[in-house]
Design an enzyme around this catalytic site. Structure first.
Site, PDB file in Angstrom:
ATOM      1  N   GLY A  11     -42.535  29.047 -40.312  1.00 54.46           N
ATOM      2  CA  GLY A  11     -42.599  29.457 -41.718  1.00 54.46           C
ATOM      3  C   GLY A  11     -41.227  29.473 -42.367  1.00 54.46           C
ATOM      4  O   GLY A  11     -40.223  29.840 -41.746  1.00 54.46           O
ATOM      5  N   SER A  45     -46.072  40.243 -40.509  1.00 63.64           N
ATOM      6  CA  SER A  45     -46.789  41.166 -39.623  1.00 63.64           C
ATOM      7  C   SER A  45     -46.277  42.584 -39.797  1.00 63.64           C
ATOM      8  O   SER A  45     -46.967  43.548 -39.489  1.00 63.64           O
ATOM      9  CB  SER A  45     -46.620  40.733 -38.168  1.00 63.64           C
ATOM     10  N   VAL A  92     -46.350  32.189 -47.612  1.00 63.24           N
ATOM     11  CA  VAL A  92     -47.565  32.660 -48.301  1.00 63.24           C
ATOM     12  C   VAL A  92     -47.268  34.073 -48.818  1.00 63.24           C
ATOM     13  O   VAL A  92     -46.664  34.885 -48.108  1.00 63.24           O
ATOM     14  CB  VAL A  92     -48.778  32.681 -47.345  1.00 63.24           C
ATOM     15  N   HIS A 134     -49.566  32.712 -41.016  1.00 57.14           N
ATOM     16  CA  HIS A 134     -49.817  31.933 -39.801  1.00 57.14           C
ATOM     17  C   HIS A 134     -50.973  30.958 -40.051  1.00 57.14           C
ATOM     18  O   HIS A 134     -50.971  29.837 -39.546  1.00 57.14           O
ATOM     19  CB  HIS A 134     -50.201  32.858 -38.642  1.00 57.14           C
TER      20      HIS A 134
END
Ligand code: PAF
Length: 285
Positions: free
Chosen positions: A148, A187, A177, A38
């Site tokens: 993303g 998450s 990432v 994020h």
């Protein structure tokens, strides 16, 4: 400057009315539990837009298992700290009641691009995503919205949605990432047990092996996925849900690999479902 945290649509709209005159508005839609993935979305928005809004909303309508919704991490205080440090202007953290008022009856279904891959295993998921994203785009009316590439199918669904419904927001895809061992940030990673976390990098290893096969000239998607599947099968803690080669624009299965494709997978480690994908262009070998 201190980040403003707002919970209502009316308050957010009032703030944005005055900010719009200052320049472009960027929206980073999230479900919170913010991580460096994020962070990259926010950084990208920060570079391009004068006002950056981060929405934090665990959207109930995109979960097809009540248990997954209940267990989804909720860390709003920590998320606000991250946003403050990243120079976000506004955090929009509405309640479910604020987003879905009594009598809410509208669902947006994006056909075709939603149907394969995760769409096959998570009925209703992309309709939930498309509907909440459309609501956020209506509420914020951003110049750009950032998503993303780890969620490549979601990105393709949203791209289709804004084209089909003439939404004047540019959709910006931002690269995935990864942890140093290759695991894509998510998450959900924080719910992996220690041994599952150790096993998880095999997912990206398998995708890299598949991409290497394409670069080496393999044009048969079955051959490409079979060798990657064999690699994953060596890891007993990983249960593969799908591994497929699809076209980049509409996520349809590729019959033959002749140009740019995405190789995408979903897998379970214990009760945690992870997804990942890799882009490879067969013409650039
Ligand atoms: O990618 C996510 O976190 C969610 O699917 C999104 C786009 C915020 C919609 O709830």
């Amino acid at each position: 400057m201190t980040v403003r945290v707002v919970e209502t649509i009316a308050e957010l709209r009032a703030i944005l009315r005055s900010r719009r005159a200052l320049g472009s508005i960027g929206l980073v839609p999230t479900m919170g539990a913010l991580h460096d993935g994020h962070g990259r979305l926010i950084e990208t928005a920060r570079r391009r837009d004068q006002t950056v809004v981060v929405s934090v909303f665990v959207n109930p309508t995109q979960f097809n298992q009540a248990q997954d919704y209940e267990h989804y991490p909720r860390t709003l205080d920590a998320d606000i700290v991250v946003c403050e440090a990243a120079g976000v202007d506004v955090v929009f953290a509405p309640s479910a009641q604020e987003m879905y008022r009594d009598g809410f009856s509208t669902t947006i279904a994006v056909a075709r691009v939603s149907e394969g891959l995760c769409g096959r295993f998570r009925p209703g998921h992309f309709a939930g995503v498309a509907t909440v994203v459309m609501k956020l785009l209506q509420i914020v009316q951003p110049d750009r919205a950032y998503f993303g590439e780890k969620d490549a199918q979601q990105l393709a669904v949203i791209d289709r949605l804004v084209r089909d419904l003439n939404v004047p927001t540019e959709i910006v895809g931002v690269s995935t990432v990864r942890e140093p061992d290759g695991l894509a940030l998510s998450s959900r990673n924080r719910r992996l047990k220690q041994d599952e976390r150790r096993a998880a990098p095999v997912l990206f290893e398998a995708l890299q092996a598949a991409a290497a096969a394409v670069r080496a000239g393999e044009t048969d998607p079955i051959a490409v996925t079979e060798s990657a599947e064999r690699l994953i099968a060596r890891e007993p803690l990983v249960r593969l849900e799908y591994l497929e080669v699809v076209s980049v624009a509409d996520m349809q299965p590729a019959d033959r690999i002749a140009g740019p494709v995405r190789i995408a997978l979903a897998a379970w480690l214990g009760d945690v479902r992870l997804i990942d994908n890799i882009f490879v262009d067969a013409t650039e070998t």
